[in-house]
Enzyme design. Structure first.
Site, PDB file in Angstrom:
ATOM      1  N   GLU A  90       0.815  -1.213   0.000  1.00  0.00           N
ATOM      2  CA  GLU A  90       0.000   0.000   0.000  1.00  0.00           C
ATOM      3  C   GLU A  90       0.851   1.267   0.000  1.00  0.00           C
ATOM      4  O   GLU A  90       0.652   2.179   0.793  1.00  0.00           O
ATOM      5  CB  GLU A  90      -0.956  -0.012   1.202  1.00  0.00           C
ATOM      6  CG  GLU A  90      -1.897  -1.208   1.174  1.00  0.00           C
ATOM      7  CD  GLU A  90      -2.940  -1.229   2.277  1.00  0.00           C
ATOM      8  OE1 GLU A  90      -2.669  -0.691   3.357  1.00  0.00           O
ATOM      9  OE2 GLU A  90      -4.018  -1.795   2.037  1.00  0.00           O
ATOM     10  N   ASP A 129      -8.398  -8.967   4.698  1.00  0.00           N
ATOM     11  CA  ASP A 129      -8.116  -7.819   5.567  1.00  0.00           C
ATOM     12  C   ASP A 129      -9.145  -7.656   6.681  1.00  0.00           C
ATOM     13  O   ASP A 129     -10.023  -6.799   6.582  1.00  0.00           O
ATOM     14  CB  ASP A 129      -8.085  -6.535   4.704  1.00  0.00           C
ATOM     15  CG  ASP A 129      -7.474  -5.367   5.442  1.00  0.00           C
ATOM     16  OD1 ASP A 129      -6.960  -5.581   6.549  1.00  0.00           O
ATOM     17  OD2 ASP A 129      -7.501  -4.245   4.903  1.00  0.00           O
ATOM     18  N   GLU A 179     -12.231  -1.637  12.225  1.00  0.00           N
ATOM     19  CA  GLU A 179     -12.261  -0.988  10.909  1.00  0.00           C
ATOM     20  C   GLU A 179     -13.414  -1.506  10.052  1.00  0.00           C
ATOM     21  O   GLU A 179     -14.065  -0.735   9.352  1.00  0.00           O
ATOM     22  CB  GLU A 179     -10.919  -1.232  10.216  1.00  0.00           C
ATOM     23  CG  GLU A 179     -10.866  -0.707   8.806  1.00  0.00           C
ATOM     24  CD  GLU A 179      -9.513  -0.947   8.136  1.00  0.00           C
ATOM     25  OE1 GLU A 179      -8.585  -1.467   8.785  1.00  0.00           O
ATOM     26  OE2 GLU A 179      -9.387  -0.599   6.942  1.00  0.00           O
TER      27      GLU A 179
HETATM   28  C1  GCV Z   1      -2.182   0.588   8.392  1.00  0.00           C
HETATM   29  C2  GCV Z   1      -5.861  -1.979   5.673  1.00  0.00           C
HETATM   30  C3  GCV Z   1      -6.245  -0.662   6.301  1.00  0.00           C
HETATM   31  C4  GCV Z   1      -5.060   0.286   6.324  1.00  0.00           C
HETATM   32  C5  GCV Z   1      -3.913  -0.406   7.067  1.00  0.00           C
HETATM   33  C6  GCV Z   1      -3.583  -1.691   6.324  1.00  0.00           C
HETATM   34  C7  GCV Z   1      -2.465  -2.465   6.988  1.00  0.00           C
HETATM   35  O1  GCV Z   1      -5.644  -1.836   4.318  1.00  0.00           O
HETATM   36  O2  GCV Z   1      -7.307  -0.113   5.600  1.00  0.00           O
HETATM   37  O3  GCV Z   1      -5.457   1.452   6.996  1.00  0.00           O
HETATM   38  O4  GCV Z   1      -2.786   0.430   7.131  1.00  0.00           O
HETATM   39  O5  GCV Z   1      -4.728  -2.500   6.294  1.00  0.00           O
HETATM   40  O6  GCV Z   1      -2.775  -3.363   7.748  1.00  0.00           O
HETATM   41  O7  GCV Z   1      -1.299  -2.171   6.762  1.00  0.00           O
END
Ligand code: GCV
Length: 705
Positions: A291, A365, A393
C-alpha cells in the site's frame, strides 16, 4: 434524584466493594495483612496495586507487614526467597520467567495465600490474577493456580501517527502526546501500562505501520525512552515501526537498498543508538512494499533481504524484527488472497532466527468473517506471529457492539491440517506445532483519548479478550466475556448471564447484517464506513468491492476453486477438498470460495437469493434482540454507561438496516428477483444509499481544502 455515573476509565480494574456481606467478611479474615518481598520498581507497583485493589474490594486499609507472619496473610514472594518448606509446594520447573503460582496454604504453620514466581514480572501477573479472583467473588479455600503464558510476544500495535491521528482509530486521538513528552508524563501512560500488565500484554509498538521515519530521530527517541521508562516496571517493552526508507529520509543516504554497505551500517548504528537509550527495546515492526510503503523491492531485493538486514542490526541487542506479510501488489493480477503466501512461503527457513513474520488472521483484511490465512502452518521453519485487529475498521467502528474474542477464537481453533488433523492455528501461533523458539500475537489497538479508552464501553472487552487470548490462545471466549463482565460491571447473575449471551451472539449478528454467506470487503471507499458494494471506480482493481463479490446477472461470489483463482490450493488438501466441494463447504464460506447462481439451492432448500435476504434480516433482528436485552439491564448498570450503550445500540440497528437495504437493493439489480418474504422492505432507494457521502468519517487522516 442522583445520576449514577462511571465513565469507564478504570476499565476492568474498578475494584468496587464486595457487595456480598458474608464473602466480604471471609476475605477480610483471610487477608488480614499483606507481606510483599522487597525489591525494585515492579515490587513497588505490586504494593500499589494491592493497596488499591484490596483497599477498594475490602473497603478497609491494607496492612502491609515488614515480615511474613504466615497467619491470615497474603504473601507475595520470589520463589528463591521462600523457605524450604514452602518451596517444596511449588515445582520451579513449571514456572517460566513470566509464570506464577497462587496457592492457599493451610497447615500447622501456615494459614495464608501465597503468590510466587521466578521473576518480579511473574509476581505482578500473579497479583493481577489474584485480584481478579477476588473481583469475581471466587473462594480462596483450596485455591491452586499455575499459569505461564503460552506465547512469548503479546503485543499491541498502535496505528498512531506522530500528529496524534490514529489510522482506523475510533476512540479519539492518540494517547501519546509527543509534543509534551519526554517531560510530561500523563497519568494515562501509567494506567495504560497497568491495564496491559493486568492481562499479560508485554509489548507495544507505539507508531503506525504506515511509518514516519522521524520517530527514529534523536528528538523523538528521547520521547520514546520516556515512555519505555514508564512501562518497564509493568513488563511492557517498546517496539517501533521502522520506515524502510529512513536511511534516506533521516540518514541522508542516497539509497535504502538492503544490500548496500552504508545502509547496513546505518541500521546498525541507529539500532545501537536506540539500545543505548532503551536497553530493553523490543525491536522493529515493518510494513514494506505494501500500500505504497517503501521496501526492499524498490531496489529489486526481496522481503527476505529486508527482514534479514534489520535482524542483523538487532541481533547483538537481542531484539526481533516483526515483518508483516500484509502485502499485495498492483502489478500482480492474481487473486489478492494468494499473494502473501506466494511471496513468503518459498523463503521458509531462510529468515534469521530473530525474525517473526506477522500474518493477519485472514488472507484479505480483517473482515467480519474470513477463513484463516493459508500461511498458518505452511512455514514450519519460520515463526509466524498472529495479527488480529482489535479496532473495528470493518466491524462498525467504535459504534457497534461486536465481541471480537469470538472471532479470534474461531480463527485460533481452525484446523490447518498441515500436520494432520488437530494442527490448529493456535498451535502454529504458540509454536507447539513446529517447536518454534519464539512466538507472538499482535492486536491492532482500539485505544484513544476517549474517557473510557475505547469509545464503545464494550470495546474494552476486545482489548481485554485479546490480552487473555495472547496469554493463552486456547481460552474460551465465553469464559473471557464472563471475566470481563464481572470485573467491569457486576457479579449479579441476572446481568452476567444475559449480557454474556448477547456478547457471544454479537459477532454472528455483524456477519449477518454486513457480509453473510462468505461475502467480504463490500465497504465504502477509503473510510470503510458503511456499505459500498457498487464501488468500481478505484484505481486498483482489488480496492473495489465489485472485485470481491463479483455479482453479475448469473450469480455472486468469488470462485477460488480450480476453475477460478485456485487460492484453495494454498490450503492443506483436506481443506481444499472440504471447501472446494459444494456439498461440504460450510455455508459461512460459500461465496468466499464459490461463484454461484442466484437460484442455487441452500441446505435449507431456499435459493441463494432468499438466503441472503434472510441472513441480512436475521442480523437486523439480532441487533433488535440486543437492544431488548440491554434495556432489561438497567437495574445493574450505572445510568451513564447504560445510556451510552443504549444510544450506540440504536445507531447499530440503524446501520444494520442500512447494510441490509443497500446491499440487497444493489444485488437485486442483478438477481432481478423479489425480496424473500422474511425480509422487511427497504427504507430507501438504492440511489439514496449510493448518494451518501462521509468526507469526515473517522479513522483516516482528514484532508483539508
Ligand atoms: C495501516 C488496511 C487498512 C489500512 C492499514 C492496512 C495495513 O488496508 O485499511 O489502513 O494500514 O490494512 O494493515 O497495513
Amino acid at each position: 434524584m442522583s445520576f449514577s455515573m462511571d465513565n469507564g476509565y478504570n476499565l476492568w480494574l474498578n475494584y468496587s466493594k464486595i457487595d456480598d456481606a458474608s464473602l466480604l467478611e471471609t476475605y477480610r479474615n483471610q487477608l488480614q495483612t499483606v507481606f510483599v518481598t522487597d525489591g525494585g520498581a515492579t515490587m513497588d507497583v505490586i504494593k500499589r496495586e494491592l493497596d488499591r485493589g484490596l483497599g477498594g474490594l475490602l473497603q478497609q486499609e491494607v496492612r502491609f507487614e515488614p515480615n511474613p507472619t504466615f497467619q491470615n496473610q497474603l504473601i507475595v514472594s520470589r520463589y528463591a526467597e521462600l523457605g524450604e518448606d514452602l518451596r517444596t509446594l511449588v515445582d520451579p520447573a513449571d514456572l517460566t520467567s513470566e509464570g506464577y503460582f497462587i496457592r492457599t496454604i493451610e497447615n500447622k504453620k501456615h494459614r495464608m495465600v501465597l503468590i510466587t514466581a521466578q521473576t518480579d514480572i511473574g509476581l505482578l501477573y500473579g497479583t493481577f490474577h489474584f485480584l481478579r479472583i477476588l473481583q469475581m467473588h471466587q473462594a480462596l479455600d483450596g485455591l491452586q493456580v499455575m499459569e505461564s503464558p503460552k506465547v512469548d510476544i503479546r503485543m499491541l500495535n498502535h496505528w498512531d501517527n506522530l500528529d496524534r491521528t490514529v489510522e482506523r482509530g475510533y476512540a479519539g486521538f492518540s494517547i501519546w502526546n509527543w509534543h509534551t513528552l519526554p517531560d510530561y508524563i500523563d497519568q494515562r501512560y501509567i494506567d495504560y501500562a497497568r491495564a496491559n500488565a493486568s492481562i499479560g500484554i508485554n509489548g507495544t509498538a507505539l507508531t503506525n505501520v504506515n511509518a514516519n521515519g522521524l520517530v527514529l530521530t534523536p528528538h523523538y527517541l528521547e520521547k520514546v525512552k520516556a515512555l519505555a521508562d514508564v512501562f518497564r516496571p509493568y513488563g511492557l517493552k517498546v517496539y517501533l515501526t521502522a520506515r524502510f526508507s529512513a536511511p534516506i529520509e533521516i540518514g541522508g543516504l542516497k539509497t535504502a537498498d538492503p544490500l548496500d554497505a552504508d545502509v547496513i551500517q546505518w541500521w546498525k548504528d541507529k539500532t545501537k543508538e536506540i539500545y543505548d537509550l532503551i536497553p530493553d527495546f523490543g525491536g522493529f515492526l515493518v510494513k514494506a512494499n505494501s500500500e505504497g510503503q517503501p521496501g526492499p523491492q524498490n531496489y529489486g531485493r526481496t522481503h527476505l533481504d529486508g527482514a534479514n538486514l534489520l535482524a542483523d542490526a538487532l541481533k547483538p541487542h537481542e531484539g526481533v524484527v516483526i515483518w508483516r506479510a500484509f502485502v499485495y501488489s498492483e502489478h500482480d493480477d492474481t487473486d489478492r488472497a494468494k499473494q502473501a503466501y506466494s511471496e513468503f512461503v518459498p523463503d521458509d527457513g531462510k529468515y534469521r532466527d530473530n525474525v517473526l513474520i506477522q500474518v493477519k488472521n485472514g488472507p484479505i483484511d480483517f473482515q467480519p468473517r474470513e477463513p484463516f490465512h493459508p500461511m498458518f502452518g505452511a512455514m514450519p521453519k519460520t515463526p509466524l506471529m498472529m495479527e488480529f485487529q482489535i479496532t473495528k475498521e470493518y466491524l462498525g467502528f467504535a459504534t457497534h457492539l461486536v465481541y471480537l474474542p469470538k472471532l479470534f477464537e474461531e480463527v485460533l481453533r481452525s484446523d490447518t491440517y498441515q500436520k494432520g488433523k488437530g494442527s490448529t492455528v493456535a498451535k502454529v501461533v504458540d509454536g507447539s506445532l513446529n517447536h518454534k523458539k519464539v512466538t507472538g500475537m499482535a492486536g491492532v489497538a482500539n485505544i484513544g483519548t476517549d474517557a473510557n479508552w475505547t469509545g464503545h464501553p464494550f470495546g474494552q472487552a476486545d482489548w481485554y479478550g485479546f490480552g487473555r487470548l495472547a496469554w493463552d490462545p486456547y481460552l474460551d471466549s465465553g469464559t473471557i466475556a464472563e471475566e470481563w463482565l464481572r470485573c467491569t460491571f457486576t457479579n449479579n447473575e441476572n446481568f452476567v448471564g444475559p449480557v454474556k449471551k448477547m456478547m457471544l451472539e454479537s459477532r454472528e449478528a455483524v456477519v449477518n447484517y454486513m457480509n453473510p454467506l462468505g461475502l467480504h470487503h463490500m465497504f465504502d471507499t477509503g473510510h470503510h464506513y458503511g456499505p459500498g458494494p457498487w464501488v468500481d471506480n478505484l484505481s486498483r482493481p482489488e480496492w473495489n468491492p465489485v472485485y470481491y463479490h463479483k455479482a453479475d446477472d448469473e450469480g455472486i461470489g468469488f470462485d477460488r476453486t480450480k476453475t477460478g483463482s485456485d487460492a484453495l490450493s494454498q490450503y492443506a488438501p483436506e481443506l481444499g477438498e472440504k471447501f472446494g466441494n459444494l456439498e461440504t463447504c460450510p455455508e459461512e464460506y460459500l461465496l468466499w470460495f464459490h461463484h454461484l447462481p442466484w437460484d442455487y439451492q441452500l441446505k435449507n432448500g431456499r435459493t441463494l437469493w432468499d438466503g441472503l435476504g434472510i441472513k441480512y434480516q436475521q442480523g437486523v433482528d439480532q441487533v433488535g434482540d440486543m437492544i431488548k436485552t440491554w434495556e432489561d439491564m438497567k437495574p445493574f448498570v450505572d445510568e451513564y454507561r447504560h445510556n451510552q450503550v443504549s444510544m450506540l445500540l440504536g445507531i447499530q440497528l440503524k446501520e444494520a438496516k442500512w447494510w441490509r437495504d443497500a446491499c440487497m437493493l444493489y444485488f437485486q439489480t442483478y438477481s432481478k428477483m423479489d425480496f424473500p418474504k422474511e425480509m422487511e422492505k427497504p427504507e430507501n432507494t438504492l440511489e439514496h444509499y449510493k448518494s451518501l457521502q462521509f468526507p469526515f468519517a473517522p479513522g483516516i487522516r482528514p484532508t483539508w481544502n
